[in-house]
Design a protein around this motif. Structure first.
Motif, PDB file in Angstrom:
ATOM      1  N   THR A   1       0.833  -1.212   0.000  1.00 37.89           N
ATOM      2  CA  THR A   1       0.000   0.000   0.000  1.00 37.89           C
ATOM      3  C   THR A   1       0.863   1.256   0.000  1.00 37.89           C
ATOM      4  O   THR A   1       0.392   2.340   0.298  1.00 37.89           O
ATOM      5  CB  THR A   1      -0.909   0.036   1.248  1.00 37.89           C
ATOM      6  OG1 THR A   1      -0.080  -0.044   2.412  1.00 37.89           O
ATOM      7  CG2 THR A   1      -1.897  -1.110   1.254  1.00 37.89           C
ATOM      8  N   GLN A   2       2.139   1.097  -0.345  1.00 31.86           N
ATOM      9  CA  GLN A   2       3.017   2.270  -0.381  1.00 31.86           C
ATOM     10  C   GLN A   2       2.528   3.268  -1.431  1.00 31.86           C
ATOM     11  O   GLN A   2       2.493   4.463  -1.202  1.00 31.86           O
ATOM     12  CB  GLN A   2       4.447   1.832  -0.681  1.00 31.86           C
ATOM     13  CG  GLN A   2       5.445   2.955  -0.510  1.00 31.86           C
ATOM     14  CD  GLN A   2       6.847   2.523  -0.875  1.00 31.86           C
ATOM     15  OE1 GLN A   2       7.043   1.694  -1.754  1.00 31.86           O
ATOM     16  NE2 GLN A   2       7.825   3.085  -0.186  1.00 31.86           N
ATOM     17  N   SER A   3       2.172   2.750  -2.605  1.00 28.69           N
ATOM     18  CA  SER A   3       1.518   3.606  -3.587  1.00 28.69           C
ATOM     19  C   SER A   3       0.194   2.948  -3.985  1.00 28.69           C
ATOM     20  O   SER A   3       0.041   1.727  -3.889  1.00 28.69           O
ATOM     21  CB  SER A   3       2.419   3.838  -4.802  1.00 28.69           C
ATOM     22  OG  SER A   3       2.968   2.632  -5.236  1.00 28.69           O
TER      23      SER A   3
ATOM     24  N   GLU B   1       2.370  -6.480   7.721  1.00 24.01           N
ATOM     25  CA  GLU B   1       2.440  -5.360   8.653  1.00 24.01           C
ATOM     26  C   GLU B   1       3.091  -4.136   8.002  1.00 24.01           C
ATOM     27  O   GLU B   1       2.726  -2.998   8.259  1.00 24.01           O
ATOM     28  CB  GLU B   1       3.281  -5.799   9.860  1.00 24.01           C
ATOM     29  CG  GLU B   1       3.146  -4.895  11.054  1.00 24.01           C
ATOM     30  CD  GLU B   1       4.191  -5.215  12.112  1.00 24.01           C
ATOM     31  OE1 GLU B   1       4.192  -4.533  13.136  1.00 24.01           O
ATOM     32  OE2 GLU B   1       5.013  -6.141  11.894  1.00 24.01           O
ATOM     33  N   ASP B   2       4.080  -4.419   7.142  1.00 31.28           N
ATOM     34  CA  ASP B   2       4.807  -3.310   6.523  1.00 31.28           C
ATOM     35  C   ASP B   2       4.309  -2.996   5.120  1.00 31.28           C
ATOM     36  O   ASP B   2       5.048  -2.461   4.301  1.00 31.28           O
ATOM     37  CB  ASP B   2       6.315  -3.608   6.507  1.00 31.28           C
ATOM     38  CG  ASP B   2       6.644  -4.912   5.805  1.00 31.28           C
ATOM     39  OD1 ASP B   2       5.700  -5.573   5.306  1.00 31.28           O
ATOM     40  OD2 ASP B   2       7.827  -5.273   5.755  1.00 31.28           O
ATOM     41  N   ALA B   3       3.035  -3.293   4.849  1.00 25.92           N
ATOM     42  CA  ALA B   3       2.499  -3.071   3.504  1.00 25.92           C
ATOM     43  C   ALA B   3       2.768  -1.645   3.010  1.00 25.92           C
ATOM     44  O   ALA B   3       3.019  -1.431   1.828  1.00 25.92           O
ATOM     45  CB  ALA B   3       1.000  -3.359   3.494  1.00 25.92           C
ATOM     46  N   GLY B   4       2.721  -0.681   3.945  1.00 30.99           N
ATOM     47  CA  GLY B   4       2.882   0.712   3.541  1.00 30.99           C
ATOM     48  C   GLY B   4       4.310   1.084   3.218  1.00 30.99           C
ATOM     49  O   GLY B   4       4.575   2.181   2.724  1.00 30.99           O
ATOM     50  N   SER B   5       5.253   0.211   3.497  1.00 33.68           N
ATOM     51  CA  SER B   5       6.660   0.554   3.269  1.00 33.68           C
ATOM     52  C   SER B   5       7.290  -0.262   2.159  1.00 33.68           C
ATOM     53  O   SER B   5       8.473  -0.121   1.899  1.00 33.68           O
ATOM     54  CB  SER B   5       7.484   0.320   4.540  1.00 33.68           C
ATOM     55  OG  SER B   5       6.950   1.032   5.609  1.00 33.68           O
ATOM     56  N   ILE B   6       6.526  -1.161   1.542  1.00 31.93           N
ATOM     57  CA  ILE B   6       7.167  -2.039   0.558  1.00 31.93           C
ATOM     58  C   ILE B   6       6.614  -1.771  -0.843  1.00 31.93           C
ATOM     59  O   ILE B   6       5.539  -1.205  -1.013  1.00 31.93           O
ATOM     60  CB  ILE B   6       6.971  -3.535   0.920  1.00 31.93           C
ATOM     61  CG1 ILE B   6       5.480  -3.877   1.016  1.00 31.93           C
ATOM     62  CG2 ILE B   6       7.682  -3.867   2.208  1.00 31.93           C
ATOM     63  CD1 ILE B   6       5.207  -5.361   1.194  1.00 31.93           C
TER      64      ILE B   6
ATOM     65  N   GLU C   1      -5.374   5.726   3.571  1.00 34.21           N
ATOM     66  CA  GLU C   1      -5.107   6.392   4.846  1.00 34.21           C
ATOM     67  C   GLU C   1      -6.279   6.259   5.798  1.00 34.21           C
ATOM     68  O   GLU C   1      -6.098   6.216   7.010  1.00 34.21           O
ATOM     69  CB  GLU C   1      -4.814   7.881   4.610  1.00 34.21           C
ATOM     70  CG  GLU C   1      -3.467   8.106   3.951  1.00 34.21           C
ATOM     71  CD  GLU C   1      -3.075   9.572   3.923  1.00 34.21           C
ATOM     72  OE1 GLU C   1      -3.923  10.426   4.239  1.00 34.21           O
ATOM     73  OE2 GLU C   1      -1.914   9.854   3.574  1.00 34.21           O
TER      74      GLU C   1
ATOM     75  N   SER D   1      12.505   4.596   3.677  1.00 34.90           N
ATOM     76  CA  SER D   1      11.335   3.721   3.647  1.00 34.90           C
ATOM     77  C   SER D   1      11.701   2.363   4.245  1.00 34.90           C
ATOM     78  O   SER D   1      10.855   1.685   4.818  1.00 34.90           O
ATOM     79  CB  SER D   1      10.737   3.607   2.241  1.00 34.90           C
ATOM     80  OG  SER D   1      11.643   2.994   1.386  1.00 34.90           O
TER      81      SER D   1
ATOM     82  N   ASN E   1      10.115   0.854   7.843  1.00 38.09           N
ATOM     83  CA  ASN E   1       9.352  -0.378   7.684  1.00 38.09           C
ATOM     84  C   ASN E   1       8.878  -0.861   9.059  1.00 38.09           C
ATOM     85  O   ASN E   1       9.675  -1.055   9.967  1.00 38.09           O
ATOM     86  CB  ASN E   1      10.233  -1.444   7.018  1.00 38.09           C
ATOM     87  CG  ASN E   1       9.469  -2.714   6.756  1.00 38.09           C
ATOM     88  OD1 ASN E   1       8.895  -3.302   7.658  1.00 38.09           O
ATOM     89  ND2 ASN E   1       9.455  -3.132   5.516  1.00 38.09           N
ATOM     90  N   PRO E   2       7.570  -1.060   9.211  1.00 36.80           N
ATOM     91  CA  PRO E   2       7.046  -1.347  10.548  1.00 36.80           C
ATOM     92  C   PRO E   2       7.545  -2.670  11.117  1.00 36.80           C
ATOM     93  O   PRO E   2       7.693  -2.801  12.336  1.00 36.80           O
ATOM     94  CB  PRO E   2       5.532  -1.405  10.358  1.00 36.80           C
ATOM     95  CG  PRO E   2       5.278  -0.837   9.019  1.00 36.80           C
ATOM     96  CD  PRO E   2       6.517  -0.986   8.205  1.00 36.80           C
ATOM     97  N   SER E   3       7.791  -3.689  10.276  1.00 38.38           N
ATOM     98  CA  SER E   3       8.177  -4.968  10.861  1.00 38.38           C
ATOM     99  C   SER E   3       9.688  -5.169  10.914  1.00 38.38           C
ATOM    100  O   SER E   3      10.199  -5.732  11.871  1.00 38.38           O
ATOM    101  CB  SER E   3       7.514  -6.122  10.119  1.00 38.38           C
ATOM    102  OG  SER E   3       7.539  -5.902   8.743  1.00 38.38           O
TER     103      SER E   3
ATOM    104  N   SER F   1       2.313   4.486   6.788  1.00 40.80           N
ATOM    105  CA  SER F   1       0.932   4.208   6.393  1.00 40.80           C
ATOM    106  C   SER F   1      -0.038   4.999   7.243  1.00 40.80           C
ATOM    107  O   SER F   1      -1.107   5.381   6.780  1.00 40.80           O
ATOM    108  CB  SER F   1       0.607   2.725   6.566  1.00 40.80           C
ATOM    109  OG  SER F   1       1.691   1.947   6.184  1.00 40.80           O
TER     110      SER F   1
ATOM    111  N   PRO G   1      -1.762   7.914   8.605  1.00 42.38           N
ATOM    112  CA  PRO G   1      -1.801   9.319   8.163  1.00 42.38           C
ATOM    113  C   PRO G   1      -1.375  10.294   9.259  1.00 42.38           C
ATOM    114  O   PRO G   1      -0.932  11.395   8.963  1.00 42.38           O
ATOM    115  CB  PRO G   1      -3.251   9.536   7.761  1.00 42.38           C
ATOM    116  CG  PRO G   1      -4.004   8.367   8.277  1.00 42.38           C
ATOM    117  CD  PRO G   1      -3.052   7.237   8.445  1.00 42.38           C
TER     118      PRO G   1
ATOM    119  N   PHE H   1       6.437   7.459  -2.138  1.00 44.97           N
ATOM    120  CA  PHE H   1       5.007   7.148  -2.230  1.00 44.97           C
ATOM    121  C   PHE H   1       4.477   7.091  -3.651  1.00 44.97           C
ATOM    122  O   PHE H   1       3.302   6.804  -3.845  1.00 44.97           O
ATOM    123  CB  PHE H   1       4.185   8.199  -1.478  1.00 44.97           C
ATOM    124  CG  PHE H   1       4.528   8.320  -0.034  1.00 44.97           C
ATOM    125  CD1 PHE H   1       4.212   7.321   0.857  1.00 44.97           C
ATOM    126  CD2 PHE H   1       5.182   9.442   0.433  1.00 44.97           C
ATOM    127  CE1 PHE H   1       4.530   7.424   2.195  1.00 44.97           C
ATOM    128  CE2 PHE H   1       5.507   9.553   1.776  1.00 44.97           C
ATOM    129  CZ  PHE H   1       5.182   8.548   2.654  1.00 44.97           C
TER     130      PHE H   1
END
Lengths: 300, 375, 343
Positions: free
Chosen positions: A76-78, A130-135, A283, C174, C178-180, C202, C204, C287
Motif C-alpha cells: 500500500t506504499q503507492s 504489517e509493513d504493507a505501507g513501506s514495501i 489512509e 522507507s 518499515n514497521p516490521s 501508512s 496518516p 510514495f
C-alpha cells in the motif's frame, strides 16, 4: 490480421473511436491470484475452489489461523495496487457489466457494487503484511517466493520474479488461478504501438506497425517480456507452461475488460483522480468518503 | 577586603608548564602590572584569576575566600580584553548593562542609572545608542572599560587593553586609566608586554619569564635593583648593556676590556668565577679622552638621534661586531667613526652571576637620591 | 527585451564614474561643478561603450542561455497557466484568462480539495522542516564547537547525508520506517518501547512527520556547517567576556552567541525552505505520484496534474504558485543583501 484478435482486444485497439488506432503487441492478465503451494496446503486451503471474493476472505482467515504466513502480500506504499485489486474485486463480485458502467462514468448507477467492493478490500487489508505501507509490489511478491505469504493479487508480470527465483517452479512451488469470481474473464493490460496523427514518416510507421502485427514479432517480443501474444494464432510452443496456460485461458475467455489501474479503461486524468481517491482510502479506509471521491473523479 | 592573593599558582597544559608556582599579594586598591615577554604566562595567570582557566596547583584567594573552582560569575571580577570583545549586536548601553543584568538582581532603573554614571565618567554618554561597529577604536576601548567599571567589581583584570590603540591615544588612555583607577580605588591586575606601560602605570610590577615570577616591586625598585639579569634586561629602554667577564683577583677580564674592582665589589663577586657586568646606557659616560681605571677607548658605530637624547652605539674597535649603547644628551654632536672614551662608573654597574643570573651587586643609589629632582 | 537591463547596467557604471570624478573635485576644497560633472559623464561614456562592447563576449552568452532556459522557461510556464491546455495536443495561445487561478482560489476555500490539502501540507512541511532542522543544526554546531575532538570527522559525517540524492534517502528511509523490519521500530522494541512502534509511512497521523524527520536527518548537517562557520567567526573573547560578565552557559548562548548567528540563520533558512519546496523527488520515490491527503504537497500535485492527468494549464498554475513561494522565501533575503550593499 483482424480476425486473429479477440473482441476485447479489438475494442481496446480502437481506443474509443471508430477505427483502429494502434497495434497491440503484448497482453498481460491482471485478474490473477498467485499463491505459494506449500503455504496454502499447510493451511488446508484449495485455491482452485475459492468461488468469489468473499470466499477468498474466508480462505485468508484460514491461512491466518493455520499458518504464520501473511495471507495476502499486498503493498500500500503507492495506491495503484489497491486500485487494481479493487477493480478486480468489483468484477469478481458484480461482473464486467458493473465495471464498465463504472468506467463509463455512471458511478451512481453502481453505487452499491462500488461500495461493496471497497468494503471487501477493506476486509482484505486485515491480511496485508504489517509493513504493507513501506514495501513495493515486488518486495511483497518475494514473500510468496520465500514462503512468507500465501496469496498475492497481481498481473502476470509477477510470474517473471518466480521464474527468476531458484527452485521455485510453476505448478509445484507456486500456482495461479483467475481471481475468485473472474473465471472466463481476462482483464487486459496491453501494450500497443499507435499510429500518431502528426507524423512526418507515415510510411515507416505503417511498415513498423504491420510488422508488430505479425506472428513472428509477437512471438519474439512476448517470449522475452513474459506476456502472451494478442494474436490467438501464434504458436505457444516456445512459451513455457505458465504462459501456455495463460494463453489457453485467454483463448477461452468470454470477456476481456480493460483496466483502470493501467490506464486503458479511463482517461489519464480520471485514472489519476481515482488513484488519488485510493491514496486517501489507504489512509482512512472510509468507504463512503472514497465512494464520493470516486464520483467526483469523473468530474473533469 | 579585596586583597588578592596568588599562592603558588601553577598551570599545566598537558606537559607544558605555563605558570610555575607564582605567588603575589595584591593589596586592596593596588594597581599591579604583570609584565613579561610573550609566552611568559602573564595572560594565563590573569585568566586563572578570572576563572577562564582552571588552576592546576596552588590557590587564588580574594580576601579570605578561595576562588579556585568558582565559576567566573561567582568571582565578582570584571575583565577588559585586548580585543575589547564588545558584543557586536548590542548597543553600547546594552553592552554595559549586560554584566549587571547577568550578575546582579538590580532593577532596570538602577541599571540604567549605573550605566549612565559610568558612561559620563568615561565621557561616552553620547555613544550609548550606538553599536560597536559605529565606534572608533578609542571609543570601543572606552566602552570596554565602561563595561568593566559599571559592574563595580572587587577586582579589575585588564589584558593588554591599550595595545590596539595608536601611540598617541595609548599615552592618553594610559593617563586616563590611572586616573580612573585611582578614583575608583579598585584592585587591578594589568597585563602588558610593554615595559613603558608597566613602568608608568603600576603601583608595583610583577615580572614573569617562562612561567616563573622573577621579581615583584615598585617600578623604581625593579629598574634600579633588578633581582636578576632577566629583569635588568627586560626593564628599561634601550636595554642594559651586558658584558661577560671572568673574575681574576681584583679585576674582571672580558674579551674587550678588563675592569678593576673595588674592595666592596670584590666581596660581592666572591665565589663566582664568571660574572655578567651590566650597565644602563644612561650610566655610560662618553668623554673625549681620559686614562682612568674605568675608562675605555671605543669607536662610534651608529648614532640614533631621539631629539632629547642620542643613543650611541659604541664598539671597542672598528673590527668588532659587538657594540654597546650609551645615551648622551641630544645636543651633543657625535659622529659615526669618531673615537671616544667610554666611562663605566663603578657606582653604576650591576654584577650578575653568569650561571644563575642572580644579581650579586646592584648600582648604588646614593648618587640617585641626590639627583632625584632630575626625574 | 534586455534593453532596459543593459541600460540599467550602464547607468550604474556611469553614476559610479561620475561620483569618483566629483570626489576628485571635492578633494581640493571645491564644490562639484555641474558643468564639470557633465563633462566627466560625456568623456566617460565613450569609455563605457567600448568597455561594454568589449566585455560582451564574456557575459553575453551565459546571460543569453540563462535568460532563455531559466527565465524564458518560467515566463512560458506562466503563459501556459493562462491557457486552458489539457489532454494531448498543443496549447492554444489565444484566450488567456485566470481561470486556473480562480479555480485554485475556490479550491483553497474547500478544505477537502487536493489543492487545499497540498498547500496546507507544503506550508507545514516548509515551516516544521526548516525550524526543526535549524534548531537541530544549531545544537549540533554548538556541541561540535565545544572543542569536541575529531571536529572535522564529525563535520564530514553530519554533512554526508546532504550529498546523497533524495532518491537514495527516500528508499533508505522507507526501509528505516518499515514497521516490521525497519530500524526505527526494531530499536523501539529493543529498548522496551514496543508500544510506540507505528506503521510510520501508512498511518496518516505520522506520515508527514516521518517525511519531515527524514528530511531533517538529511539537512541538519548542512545547517550545522552553516552555524559552525558562524560560531567560529565569533571570537573566543566574546564567550569569555560573557562568562566574566556572569552569564551562565545557556544565557551566554541565548544572549551573546545566537543573536550573532542571525545571518547564518537567514542563509541556512533560505536554502532549507527552497529545498522543502523542492522535496518532490523524496516524496515521489517514497510514495509515488499519489502520497495521499496527509502527505501530498504542491510539487507532487503539480507533477500529477501535469503529467498524469494531463491538466497542463493547472499543473503550470501550481508551478507558478511554487515559483512565487520560492520567490517569497528568497526575496526578503536578497533585499537585505541589497540593503547591505552586498549585491
Amino acid at each position: 490480421m483482424k480476425e486473429n484478435y479477440l473482441q476485447g482486444v479489438k475494442s481496446a485497439a480502437k481506443g474509443g473511436t471508430e477505427n483502429f488506432v494502434s497495434v497491440p503487441i503484448n497482453i498481460h492478465r491482471l485478474n490473477n491470484l498467485f499463491y505459494n503451494k506449500e503455504v496454502v496446503e499447510s493451511a488446508g486451503v484449495d485455491p482452485t475452489n475459492i468461488g468469489d471474493p468473499s470466499a477468498l476472505m474466508d480462505a485468508m482467515d484460514t491461512v491466518a489461523q493455520e499458518t504464520d504466513a501473511v495471507p495476502m502480500a499486498h503493498q500500500t506504499q503507492s495506491p495503484w495496487s489497491t486500485v487494481q485489486l479493487w477493480e478486480t474485486v468489483l468484477i469478481g463480485e458484480q461482473g464486467v457489466g458493473a465495471f464498465e458502467t463504472f468506467t463509463s462514468g455512471d458511478v451512481a448507477g453502481v453505487e452499491s457494487a462500488v461500495k461493496s467492493a471497497l468494503k471487501r478490500v477493506k476486509e482484505y487489508s486485515e491480511h496485508y503484511p504489517e509493513d504493507a505501507g513501506s514495501i513495493s509490489w515486488d518486495q511483497g511478491n518475494s514473500m510468496i517466493v520465500n514462503g512468507e505469504a500465501a496469496f498475492i493479487h497481481q498481473g502476470d508480470w509477477a510470474a517473471g520474479q518466480y521464474k527468476a527465483a531458484d527452485s521455485f517452479e510453476y505448478d509445484s512451488a507456486w500456482g495461479n488461478v483467475a481471481f475468485p469470481g473472474t473465471e472466463g474473464i481476462y482483464s487486459l493490460v496491453m501494450d500497443s504501438f499507435v499510429f500518431p496523427k502528426n507524423n512526418p514518416s507515415p510510411d515507416a510507421t505503417t511498415k513498423f506497425l504491420t510488422y508488430c502485427g505479425t506472428k513472428d514479432a509477437q512471438k519474439r517480443f512476448n517470449t522475452k517480456k513474459g506476456s502472451i501474444p494478442p494474436r490467438t494464432d501464434v504458436s505457444m510452443d516456445e512459451f513455457g507452461p505458465f504462459l501456455q496456460a495463460q494463453s489457453e485461458d485467454f483463448a477461452n475467455s468470454n470477456q476481456q475488460p480493460a483496466t483502470i489501474a493501467h490506464g486503458t479503461a479511463v482517461r489519464p486524468e480520471i485514472k489519476s483522480n481515482i488513484e488519488g481517491a485510493f491514496a486517501s482510502f489507504l489512509e482512512s479506509y472510509n468507504v463512503n468518503k472514497t465512494y464520493d471521491e470516486l464520483v467526483t473523479a469523473f468530474d473533469v | 577586603m579585596a586583597r588578592l592573593t596568588l599562592d603558588s599558582v601553577t598551570k599545566r597544559f598537558d606537559d607544558v608548564v605555563a605558570v610555575d608556582g607564582v605567588s603575589v599579594d595584591i593589596e586592596d586598591g593596588e594597581f599591579l602590572v604583570l609584565v613579561g615577554p610573550s609566552g611568559c604566562g602573564k595572560s594565563t595567570t590573569l585568566r586563572m584569576i578570572a576563572g577562564l582557566e582552571s588552576i592546576s596547583e596552588g590557590d587564588i584567594r580574594l580576601g579570605q575566600t578561595s576562588l579556585s573552582g568558582k565559576r567566573p560569575k561567582e568571582r565578582d571580577i570584571a575583565m577588559v580584553f585586548q580585543s575589547y570583545a564588545l558584543y557586536p549586536h548590542m548597543t553600547v548601553r546594552e553592552n554595559m548593562s549586560f554584566g549587571l543584568e547577568e550578575s546582579t538582581d538590580l532593577d532596570d532603573d538602577t541599571i540604567r542609572q549605573k550605566v549612565e554614571d559610568a558612561a559620563s565618567m568615561l565621557d561616552i554618554d553620547d555613544l550609548l545608542g550606538r553599536k560597536p561597529d559605529e565606534l572608533s577604536g578609542g571609543q570601543q576601548q572606552r566602552v570596554a572599560l565602561g563595561r568593566a567599571i559599571v559592574r563595580d567589581p572587587e577586582v579589575f583584570l585588564m589584558d593588554e587593553p591599550l595595545s590596539n590603540l595608536d601611540a598617541k591615544l595609548r599615552a592618553q588612555m594610559r593617563t586616563e586609566l590611572q586616573r580612573i583607577q585611582e578614583n575608583l580605588d579598585t584592585t587591578t591586575v594589568y597585563v602588558t608586554h610593554d615595559q613603558t606601560e608597566a613602568m608608568t602605570m603600576g603601583d608595583r610590577i610583577a615580572i614573569l619569564d617562562g612561567g616563573h615570577l622573577q621579581q615583584v616591586g615598585t617600578p623604581l625598585e625593579v629598574y634600579h635593583k633588578p633581582a636578576n639579569r632577566f629583569v635588568a634586561g627586560f626593564i628599561g629602554e634601550p636595554s642594559m648593556n651586558f658584558f661577560e667577564m671572568e673574575v681574576q683577583g681584583d679585576r674582571l677580564v672580558g674579551d674587550d676590556f678588563a675592569y678593576p674592582l673595588s674592595e666592596e665589589s670584590r666581596a660581592a663577586v666572591e665565589g663566582s668565577s664568571h660574572v655578567t657586568l651590566g650597565i644602563r646606557p644612561e650610566d655610560v659616560e662618553v668623554v673625549e679622552e681620559g686614562d682612568g681605571r674605568h675608562e675605555f677607548e671605543t669607536v662610534v658605530d651608529v648614532v640614533e638621534p631621539m631629539g632629547n637624547e642620542n643613543n650611541v652605539y659604541l664598539a671597542f674597535s672598528p673590527e668588532r661586531e659587538h657594540s654597546f649603547v650609551a645615551t648622551v644628551g641630544g645636543m651633543r654632536s657625535v659622529e659615526s667613526g669618531q673615537p671616544v672614551v667610554a666611562r663605566f662608573p663603578e657606582s653604576a654597574i650591576h654584577l650578575f652571576d653568569a650561571e644563575t643570573g642572580a644579581a650579586l651587586k646592584n648600582r648604588s643609589l646614593d648618587e640617585l637620591e641626590s639627583s632625584e629632582p632630575r626625574l | 527585451m534586455f534593453d532596459a537591463f543593459f541600460r540599467a547596467l550602464g547607468r550604474s557604471r556611469e553614476t559610479r564614474e561620475t561620483e569618483s570624478h566629483s570626489d576628485d573635485v571635492r578633494t581640493d576644497g571645491g564644490v562639484a561643478d555641474p558643468a564639470m560633472a557633465g563633462e566627466a559623464e560625456a568623456s566617460s561614456s565613450s569609455v563605457l561603450d567600448s568597455e561594454f562592447v568589449q566585455s560582451l563576449p564574456f557575459w553575453g552568452p551565459p546571460a543569453l542561455l540563462v535568460g532563455l532556459f531559466v527565465y524564458g522557461a518560467v515566463a512560458w510556464n506562466v503563459l501556459i497557466s493562462l491557457t486552458d491546455w489539457s489532454g494531448l495536443g498543443q496549447p492554444e495561445y489565444e484566450n488567456f484568462d485566470l481561470s486556473v487561478y480562480s479555480q485554485m482560489l475556490n479550491d483553497l476555500l474547500d478544505p477537502t480539495s487536493n489543492f487545499f490539502v497540498a498547500t496546507r501540507n507544503t506550508v507545514a512541511l516548509l515551516v516544521a522542516f526548516t525550524v526543526i532542522t535549524l534548531l537541530l543544526g544549531l545544537l549540533l554546531a554548538i556541541l561540535v564547537d565545544q572543542g569536541v575532538r575529531f571536529e572535522n570527522t564529525f563535520r564530514t559525517i553530519y554533512l554526508l547525508p546532504m550529498s546523497l540524492s533524495f532518491v537514495v534517502t527516500a528508499i533508505f528511509w522507507s526501509w528505516m520506517y518499515n514497521p516490521s523490519i525497519g530500524l526505527i521500530n526494531e530499536t523501539l522494541r529493543t529498548v522496551g518501547l514496543g508500544a510506540f512502534t507505528q506503521a510510520w509511512l501508512s498511518n496518516p497521523q505520522f506520515k508527514l512527520g516521518a517525511v519531515i524527520f527524514a528530511l531533517m536527518w538529511q539537512f541538519s548537517g548542512y545547517a550545522m556547517i552553516v552555524y559552525l562557520a558562524g560560531l567560529q567567526a565569533i571570537p573566543n573573547e566574546q564567550y569569555e567576556a560573557a562568562r566574566t560578565d556572569g552569564a551562565s552557559t545557556f544565557r551566554m548562548y541565548r544572549r551573546v552567541v545566537v543573536p550573532q548567528l542571525r545571518s547564518s540563520t537567514t542563509s541556512a533558512a533560505v536554502v532549507l525552505m527552497v529545498f522543502a519546496l523542492k522535496a518532490f523527488d523524496f516524496l515521489f520515490v517514497m510514495f509515488g505520484p499519489n502520497p495521499g491527503p496527509s502527505t501530498d504537497i504542491l510539487s507532487v500535485m503539480m507533477f500529477r496534474e501535469a503529467f498524469m492527468s494531463t491538466n497542463w494549464a493547472y499543473g503550470s498554475g501550481i508551478a507558478t504558485v511554487l515559483f512565487l513561494m520560492a520567490l517569497g522565501v528568497i526575496a526578503p533575503y536578497l533585499y537585505r543583501q541589497y540593503q547591505r550593499g552586498e549585491l
